[in-house]
Structure formats: structure tokens, C-alpha cells
Design an enzyme around this catalytic site. Sequence first.
Site, PDB file in Angstrom:
ATOM      1  CD  GLU A  16      -7.834   0.816   3.130  1.00  0.00           C
ATOM      2  OE1 GLU A  16      -8.689   0.344   3.895  1.00  0.00           O
ATOM      3  OE2 GLU A  16      -6.727   0.279   2.929  1.00  0.00           O
ATOM      4  CD  GLU A  61      -2.970  -1.383   2.112  1.00  0.00           C
ATOM      5  OE1 GLU A  61      -3.110  -0.453   2.916  1.00  0.00           O
ATOM      6  OE2 GLU A  61      -3.615  -2.446   2.169  1.00  0.00           O
ATOM      7  CD  GLU A  67      -6.720  -3.221   0.538  1.00  0.00           C
ATOM      8  OE1 GLU A  67      -7.230  -2.172   0.933  1.00  0.00           O
ATOM      9  OE2 GLU A  67      -6.168  -4.049   1.317  1.00  0.00           O
ATOM     10  CG  HIS A 127      -9.250  -6.234   1.201  1.00  0.00           C
ATOM     11  ND1 HIS A 127      -9.449  -4.880   1.172  1.00  0.00           N
ATOM     12  CD2 HIS A 127     -10.086  -6.762   0.273  1.00  0.00           C
ATOM     13  CE1 HIS A 127     -10.381  -4.597   0.272  1.00  0.00           C
ATOM     14  NE2 HIS A 127     -10.789  -5.723  -0.292  1.00  0.00           N
ATOM     15  CG  HIS A 169     -14.823  -8.599   6.808  1.00  0.00           C
ATOM     16  ND1 HIS A 169     -14.450  -7.989   7.975  1.00  0.00           N
ATOM     17  CD2 HIS A 169     -13.833  -8.341   5.913  1.00  0.00           C
ATOM     18  CE1 HIS A 169     -13.288  -7.377   7.801  1.00  0.00           C
ATOM     19  NE2 HIS A 169     -12.893  -7.572   6.575  1.00  0.00           N
ATOM     20  CG  HIS A 170     -13.687 -14.978   7.031  1.00  0.00           C
ATOM     21  ND1 HIS A 170     -13.620 -16.138   6.290  1.00  0.00           N
ATOM     22  CD2 HIS A 170     -14.947 -14.931   7.541  1.00  0.00           C
ATOM     23  CE1 HIS A 170     -14.792 -16.776   6.353  1.00  0.00           C
ATOM     24  NE2 HIS A 170     -15.618 -16.056   7.095  1.00  0.00           N
ATOM     25  CD  GLU A 171      -8.412  -7.960   9.232  1.00  0.00           C
ATOM     26  OE1 GLU A 171      -8.740  -7.416   8.171  1.00  0.00           O
ATOM     27  OE2 GLU A 171      -7.257  -8.411   9.439  1.00  0.00           O
TER      28      GLU A 171
END
Lengths: 694, 694
Positions: free
Chosen positions: A502, A195, A496, A477, A397-399
Site C-alpha cells: 500500500e 509500519e 500485516e 492488519h 473484512h472487519h475494520e
Amino acid sequence: MTRIAALLALGLATTTASAQDTAAPAVNETFKFARPADQPEAIETSPDGRIAVSVTTDNDGRALWSVSRGGTLIVAPSRLGFLFTDAPKIERQLRIQSVTHAKPVDTTWTQPWGEWRTIRDNHKEMRVRLMETTPLHRVIDVVFRVQDDGIGFRYEVPDQANMHGANIADELTEFSFAEDATAWWKVAFQWNREEYLYQRTPLSAVGTAATPITLKLAGGTHVALHEAALVDYASTAVMKTEGNTLRTVLTPGSGGPKVVKTGSWTTPWRTLLIADDAPGLYMSHLMLNLNEPNKLGDVSWVKPGKFVGVWWNMIKGDWTWARGPRHGATTANVKKYIDFAGANNIQGVLVEGWNVGWDGDWAGNGSAMQFATPTADFDADYLANYAKSKKVSLIGHHETGGAASHYESQFDQAFKFAADHGEHVVKTGYVADAGQIERANPDGSIAREWHEGQWMVNHHLRVVQAAAKYRVGIDAHEPVKDTGLRRTYPNWLAREGSRGMEYNAWPGKNPPEHEANLAFTRMLEGPMDFTPGVLSLTGSDNSPIQSTIAKQLALYVVLYSPVQMAADTPENYAKYPDAFRFIRDVPTDWQDTRVLNGEVGDFVTFARADRNSRDWYLGSITDENPRNVTVTLDFLEPGRTYTAQIYKDGPGATYATEARHAIAFETKRVKKGDTIILSLAPGGGQAIRFKAGR
Amino acid sequence: MTRIAALLALGLATTTASAQDTAAPAVNETFKFARPADQPEAIETSPDGRIAVSVTTDNDGRALWSVSRGGTLIVAPSRLGFLFTDAPKIERQLRIQSVTHAKPVDTTWTQPWGEWRTIRDNHKEMRVRLMETTPLHRVIDVVFRVQDDGIGFRYEVPDQANMHGANIADELTEFSFAEDATAWWKVAFQWNREEYLYQRTPLSAVGTAATPITLKLAGGTHVALHEAALVDYASTAVMKTEGNTLRTVLTPGSGGPKVVKTGSWTTPWRTLLIADDAPGLYMSHLMLNLNEPNKLGDVSWVKPGKFVGVWWNMIKGDWTWARGPRHGATTANVKKYIDFAGANNIQGVLVEGWNVGWDGDWAGNGSAMQFATPTADFDADYLANYAKSKKVSLIGHHETGGAASHYESQFDQAFKFAADHGEHVVKTGYVADAGQIERANPDGSIAREWHEGQWMVNHHLRVVQAAAKYRVGIDAHEPVKDTGLRRTYPNWLAREGSRGMEYNAWPGKNPPEHEANLAFTRMLEGPMDFTPGVLSLTGSDNSPIQSTIAKQLALYVVLYSPVQMAADTPENYAKYPDAFRFIRDVPTDWQDTRVLNGEVGDFVTFARADRNSRDWYLGSITDENPRNVTVTLDFLEPGRTYTAQIYKDGPGATYATEARHAIAFETKRVKKGDTIILSLAPGGGQAIRFKAGR
């Protein structure tokens, strides 16, 4: 002292035959090595004969590969080889043992979803077998595939008496570009992983760069260096060594070798897209062609589509992932998003923070995450049914917070929960700094891995395969970079892997050129879950985003993803109903794609044909500079009229002031061959739906 | 997504306080972070108050160090930290727990041999204790020493509940230079190790560089980045990340961690020499001061001196190290060299290829080397006695071919053999490509190490300590870089570690600027066994060396080594008796040294005072450009007259033609304060002995 002394001692070298590096400040020389007379010629050309790859060996027995195009050297003779942690390296004292040319391939195959329905694979292939002349007599093959628009090569190493597998310390593949170039690149191995903004520098000023790295050579030729089919190997970055030479640097792991292979083994494909201009890079199918065909069988259950999400309010800092008074993922909030999606041709609703585990300092420390346990204020069963009644799917969603082994221990329950609640897609997350992925050792201790090291490369495939068992797609991501594996595992929909929308919520926003950089760098990998469409053009504390509204719309055509977010809130979309109409209309699965024009980091125009209608869509964006872009509508069907629904920057629009909200709408009839002029504002763009008439 | 999301989720950050990188193409900003109000101030200045070092923390709890000089920022706030293979990194969420200033030091100490007899150590010291605010609460100290001419800092980490030792994946120390600069650097981690030419590029075009790397900042200030006291740790290179930022990259090893430490641990000192000009860099004693005092006790047995050697004929390819008809190290050949040395004020005779083990392909594969077994045609006992009779010592030679564990297994017999044969010095060698050092595991398998990894750093000290037991000095080739350890182990006399004279034997010769580069890069480390003095100016096949004769003489003063070779053959020296007289006269141990002038890579003039007489010597060299250098003889003793014996480039001399041999001799009387003009030819130099009169 150097090795020549040893060779002299043995009478194996003479000092007139240079066994030294020419150690001058590394200007690549456009020399050609004479082919050793006792070795076969190793040259392969592209089907159109324009690109040629050759392999030879030098006086030290180094294997050197090079590429020319139209007679101009693109890559000067460049080294190959490996370092190992437990065996002598393979780099010198090699000879070309044999050269095998495969039967030329010219075929087409079909993508279940994508930017093009059919993909042509037209290539020639050469296998060069190199054998050491030293007593170990180890053998490595280098296999080259040459298309008209680029080349790929990989090492293929048979299991053999003196090499059963390998403990690879690093790979010594070099790319010595024959000309200076302008490079667009981002740093590798820094804390924030993939990023970082792309920077534009001379090739000579590249440090250690993630791939793809895109080059415009002095002569104008465009090249993008990347890799394809990254499986059971460490991802590679490239480091500038000297002059115009880049060398592979494999991502570290917690163990000594960066890569451990057993038996016979192969590397990923090292790839160069080569084209006259930036659009030519994008139009290549080399990356997909170098991946293996679909291994999942029937994938009709993989569903492209748009989604909204309980997300932007958290990113902006208004809601929280963790439980508490500002918890975003409540039954009531999600119900509103489902209503909004159902009413607006949006197929999915992402919910983040729906599960137990977010209450502590989870980033880099996600061992409390429970992937099948909703919070008390999130009624998963009710919402799943409610969504179904509105023909909408929840997106799971699996963070992991980087706790990858912990996540693996819950795979079955996690994906069963997702499937049971109608989630066709799960967004995964690995929010942890580079090198901070938690991998459990058999003894329970924790090793620290890198997001793009061999272990994580394998982890991501384990996720995709575990998800496929439950007919769930993956949108990763903080992922490993895309190397075209969506062909082999079509449920790996998107990821991502660069700075997305974001960053526009926070200080240090993406600059206006960012998406024009992405189009010819990150997007060469494959789909990106960029999450466009923030029509309010405001981030946290109402901070302004450096874009126009029309550009936000154009991004739906420019930045491809089969799962494309409408990132703003329903409340904000309600304020821009005319503009939002384009988001409602635009599809996410395409029959055909054309890059009509573009320069890296400056501007780009895409036209795409809807896979489920005869409509075409156009998106054009610019950097901070306004420009008029002339487009001829050659892509439209002959004999058919279209209604062009045009979303364009309004009078005085600019990303730099409140005039960023200025948008204008126009409708006109067009046909194939018409010419239109797109007037793009500073930081602006234009989106057009060509609605097919008769 | 990035870490800010996690902080937002916890309410630990607001989006107005930037927790993001300013990801713009890294121009260093000359901002000053405000000191957090709850943390002590951490600033230390040099004794003269001109240099200031400060440490602070940012909003993410990153510890940032910076340096200014005379109010100008030299290093902008730069990060600190570590990655580990088995524990969370230390980088953020730190606070300054305490700051301790040591009592200022101003003392002198004496070198047993060297460039200066007495060394002043005048510094101030600050210890900054950083503690994590996260539950692990780990503590690291960063200790800064600030001299008037540079700074050093190192990490000192106590043994503590949550950190008993460390498995270090990499060190995250950054150097964000505040201005653009011209950089002189050589590539790191390439196959030929330290033997690359220095290249001159903008700082922004540095790739991955070995240290020292020398910079001339835009404002003119000169800086050299290196390390001191490298013990039980991996050597570091620096990689350009973005803009003007360099970051440490530790040398790999065969294991997962690049460095393994137990208990409490420290790093080497990270050093910056800072001066107005290039000579100022050289005149600093920072490197030596940061090393510990002599640990060997009485070292009167360590003998500086000159040597000749059975060597250049092998390097040129005329003789062989291996046995056979052209074997160099025969009794007869060596006897001639002893005779020559004894007759010409030369104290040593190096013999290479004297022992058993050279017959195979030994480079990178030295397991056949026997370090106490002469070949049959080399009568070691006879030659030892014969040398003694001529007041000459043999210089031993231990070429390992990179088989370092194999060498260690013979330490005692090897050094006993050396001592028994009157060898005061042994030259070691590690001819193997980078990453190819053989280290034996306990199970007998072989791991592959790097020449400058932690294991080899420790190996070299084991060599030096094993040699000290037998009162033998070490001159290491293909070594680990010099970090000033000769202060602690005065029998570690010299080392190679860059491209020496040998490259002039082969194609790809050193260019005329090479030694003017070395003087302000490699030579900042410490003594180099460059082996000057090839007065024939010819390499293999009579290929011309790019130097004049006078320059060869000047190198004896410019390139310091306590063991200095006269590299040419006795036969060749016989052809140049007038020039050779300087080599015969020049000492190798100095009372005092002055760098009178110089620019990196262009030219330099040294004056040095003999430690054993009242004579001074001067050496001046230039690159490919001729120049007149004016020197005022301020260094001479007042009231004393000197006879200047001048060896200068003759009329029309130039490195580029056969006129390279043109040399002129002049004698004149001079005294302190006189001005002389040195006329240096292209690629030339000048050497002067100032013979003290009354």
C-alpha cells in the site's frame, strides 16, 4: 549514594569486591564470572554442542545469562529480572537453587499448511531455579531451550507464598552482545506502529526498536532477536541502554502494570536465532517449535489460497470505502472481481467497505462499524452465491478503526455472517495510531490501549478463537506481531505488521531494498500479507513504483503468506497477460522451502516446493543494485526433468525509469545440479516455475 | 494500513499531499513548512533577534516547532502532543487559533544565595493557541520564552468542556536536531538512577538519556536540553527515535497515567540552552528565570556554608552507620569533628547513622528509620550545645531507604528535632533502586514509585515545605533532578543526582574527565553536593583516587554548592595543612561567576567573586590530559592589587601514580588584565585565591 553503602553498613560487602557497575561507556567484556562455589553449574548446550547457554550469579546476586557459539561469546553475561508496581523488584540477591536438564527432544511434527510440511524439533532444555536470599525468598525459574540454530528462554514463576501472580511494571531482561554489530531495525512505540522502514545502523545506534531486530556481528555471525508464543503478556521492544546492550521494554497499557498475571505465570520466550549467514536465520524453526501444538483439532477447513480484492482502487484514492458515487464495494464491481478470480485460479475476493460504518472519520474511531450489515449497494447474499458458482470465496473484512471492544461485542454475529456467506478468511483491521485502541471499561468509559499491549495480545486471540468457532481464518492488519502462534491456532493465517504494498500507492514509497530487508526481519516472524503483484507499477496519480515487473512476480515466492493477494486490478492484469501467468500458476502452500542465498537488505533467493504437485518455484530479488546471482539447482528431484518457465528483467530494466516494465520470458529444460545465473536489474528480480516433467 | 486510507475514504486528503512520514532513515531536513494561509504566523525572537522560534502546522494538522539561531536551523520542525490513558491523543488535526505576544521583559532580581547575586531576566514570550479541528475541539496553549541564550516552552491547558484535567500516558514533544552532534549523556531508567557516568557518543547513538543532555552540533553550536520548574509532573528523559530526533519519555509511576492533572494544567518548561561554546551554556540564567520567585518570604535563615562529616569513614567501610563496635556516629567521634570544624572556618558537621533504624537491610527498605530518635551512643542534646559553643551547626540526616511515605509520616517530629538541635540543613537520602520507592496507599498496601515520577516530584516539595516551616534547609541525595526550584524554595540548597566523590571510595572510580563532564551537564541543573576535598586521595583499602591534590581544591570553585563538604577526615586534613588552607579560606556563596574557558569533558576554568569580601577565587581542572590554560584576569576590579595564593600541581604530578600528591604553592601580586598560565597535570587542576588588597 548507592546500594553498596548499605551493604557495607551491614558487613555484607567489602569494597574490594566490586558491587558497582563498571560504569565505563559500556563495552561488553568477554569475561566469565566464576561460578559461586555453593551453587550448581547451569550450562546447557545445543544438540550439536556448538551453542552453549550458561547462567551464573555475580557478587550482588544478579542472575546473568550468556550464550556462546563455537567457543565465541555471542551474548556476554546479561541481566534478568522484573520490576513490579506493588512489590520489590526481583533482580539481585538471587542464588541458583537448582538446575534441571530435561530429556533431549528430537521429533518432527506436521504443519497443516506452511513453508515446510514437516518441522524437526531437536533441542535440549535446562531449567534454572533462582531463589532470593532475602526474607521474601521468592522463586523464579528460567527455562532455556537450545537448538542448533538458536535459543529461547522464558521465565516460569510458580504461585508461592510471597508471590501470587504479579503486577509487572517492566521486564529487565538484557541482551549484552559481545561484539559490535550492524543492526537492521525499526522504531517502536511511534504513532505509525509497525509500519516503519527498516534502517541499518551500528548496534550502538539502535534506539528503541521493535523485534525482530537482526544483527550481523563483527565476526560475521547473524543473530535475530525476537519472542515466541506471545500470550497474555505485553509485547516487548528492546531499547539500547549503553554500548551493545539491549533491554526489554514492555508495551504499555492503560493500567499501571504493563502486565497483570495471576497464580503461576510465564513470559513469552525470548529468542535468538543464530546462524552463519542471513539465509541460516530464515531456515530456523525455533519460533514454531517454541509454540504449543495445534489446539483447534481438525483444521482441514483452513484454506490457503490467492485472492484479489476491491482494494487497490481505494488505496490509490480512486474509489472510496464509504458510500457515495465512488463507492468501491458495489455488487457490480465485486461481481467483476469474482469473474476475474474464477477465470484465473484465484480462490478469494476481498471486499473492503462492504459494510455500514465507514461514512464518518472512522480511523481511530470505529464505533460505528457494523460487522454484519452490508451497505444497500452490496448484495451479500447474491454475491456469496455467485462466488460459490464460480468456485470462489469472498474474503470478509472487519475494520475496527481501533474500536476493539466494540468489535468484540459483535463477534458472534460478525463471524456467523462471514460463515453464512462462505467467507473462509476475514481480514481484520485496527487503523488507529499507537496507543489509541479503544477498550471499554465495565462502567462504559473508554480506556486507551496499545496495539501490542497485553490487552490487545489477548484480544487478537479472542478474535482467532471466535473465528475458529465458525471455521473462519484470520488475516490481521495493524496486528500484534507474529510470534509463531499459527502453530497453536492454525486459522491465524497471516497478518500485516510492516510496510506493505500500500505504501507504493502513496508518496514516500518503499525503496528498492525494502523487500530484501523484510525477508530477514519481518518475515522471520511468519507470514505477511504484503499484497504483491502490482504489475502496472503505478500508485496514485500514476506515480511510479520502485520495482520491476519481474520483481513483483518474485515476491510471490520470497514473501510467504498462505493467503497471498494479487493486488492489482483486473483491468491492469489484462494489460500484462504473459507476466500474470506466473501469478495464476504460483501456489501459496509449500512442501519445502530453501533460502539459497542472500544478504540482509541486499538480495535474497528462495526456492519452494509446491505442496500439491512436484513443481518448484524460485524467486530472487535485489535492492537498487543490479547483480548476477548464481544458483545451483540442487533442490530439484534427482532423475527428473523440469521445464523452467523464467520471468526475468528485460534488457535495460531498472526500477528507476519507465524501463521498469521491461520483462523477458524464457523456457528451458533443467535438471538437478544444473547451474543458472539470475541477472537481476536494479530494483529487479526473477521468478521461475520449475514445472516437473518425468 | 495507515491513516491516509481513512482520509482518502473521506475525501479529506489527496495522495499527492503527503500525509505520510517520510520514512527514510530520518535525516532531518532543513525544510520550512509553508504557513497555512488561514492561520496566524507564530514566530518569536530573542531580544537580540538572533534566536527565532516558530510554530506551524503540517498537512496532517500536526503542530511543529522549530528553532533557528543566526539564520541556522538548530531544531528542525518537531512534533508536539500528548497521549492519554482515557482519551484520544492530542497530536494531529490541530490549527493555530491565535498567537499572542507578551510585553517583552527586561528586569533583574536578586538571589538570596547563589553563583550570582543579581540575575537578569530579558526575554520575549509568545503564546500559541492550538485547537483541534475534530469534534472534541480541545485547546492547548504552547508558551515560548525566548532569551538571547536559549528558549523554554511549556504546555498550558485550560479547563474546558472536553478536557477537565488529564490522565497523561506520555508526552510527545520532539526535538529533531537539524545537524548531527556529539552528545554527552547518561542513561535513564536504569537501576542506579542518576548515578551513571556521562558518555560521549554521536547524537545518533544516544539511547534513552536523562536530562540535561549536552550537544555540540556539527557546526559548533552548543545546546543543552533540560527542563525547568518541574512541579506536579513526572520528570522527563529523552529517547532517540530515529536519526537526530529525541522525544520526551516521562518517568513512570505505579499508576496507569504517568501524570494525573486536574482542572487547568501546565507542564514543566522544556528548555534548550544555546551558545557558541560550552562556557556560554553555563552562563545562561534561563533555568532560574523560568522558575517562579521565592514563595517562602524571609529566607535569611537559609545559611550557605561548608561542612565536614561523620561520613567518609563509613563510605570507605571503616565505620558503620548501624550500631555496633564500629559505629561512626558516637558522641566522642562527633565531638572531634565539631572541634575540627570550629577550628577551621567550617560551619557544619554532618552526622550520618545518628538515629535508630540502620540495623537491618535498610536500603530499599527503610521503614524502620526513626527521624527523631538518636541511638544511645549519640547524645544529641549535648552535641547540639557543644556545637553551638564552637559556632558550628550540626547537619541533620534523614535516610529514608526509599520509604518515602514512612518519612512523610514523621515530617513534623523530624524537622522539629532538627530545629531543636540547631540543624540549619538536613541531608535527605533515598537509597533504593530505580522504581523501588515505597509509597503507602490508603489501604496500607505499598505501591512502587520511581525517584523522578510525579509522586516523588511532589514528595520532594512536601519535604522542602515541611522543612521550611522549621527553618531548615534541604540537601537531597538520590533526589529528583534539579530544575531551578531553588529560586522558588530557597531552602532547597543542594542535591546529589550524579556520581559524586563517594564513587572514589569504591572500585569503579570516577575517571579524570568526570568533573569536566559534570561542569557542562549535571551542573547546568544547579548545585551539586559532590563532596570534594579528599586530599588523602585514597578510598577504601587505600585505593588511589584518580586526581591530584590541586584538583581537589579546584573543585571547590568549579562544582558549585552553597553547602560544600570537606569530605576527608580531620586526621587526613592534618597531613596536608598547606593544601587544606584553601578549603579553610574558600567561601560557598558568590557575588559573581565567570566561566573563563572550557570544553565539555576536557577542561574548564571558573572564576567566582566572594559575596562577603572583595576576593576572587579561581578553579581550573582538566581530564587525563595535561594542558596549559591561559587566563587573562579581566574579572578583577580595576585599580586594585590582589595577592594570588596559588595551589598548583607540583612537578611531575599526575593522577596516574603516587605523584598525584605533588602540589606546589606560590604567591604573587596580580592586577586586572594580567595574564597567567595554569599548568594542569594529567588529571590535575589549580586553585587560586585572589586576596584583595587595596
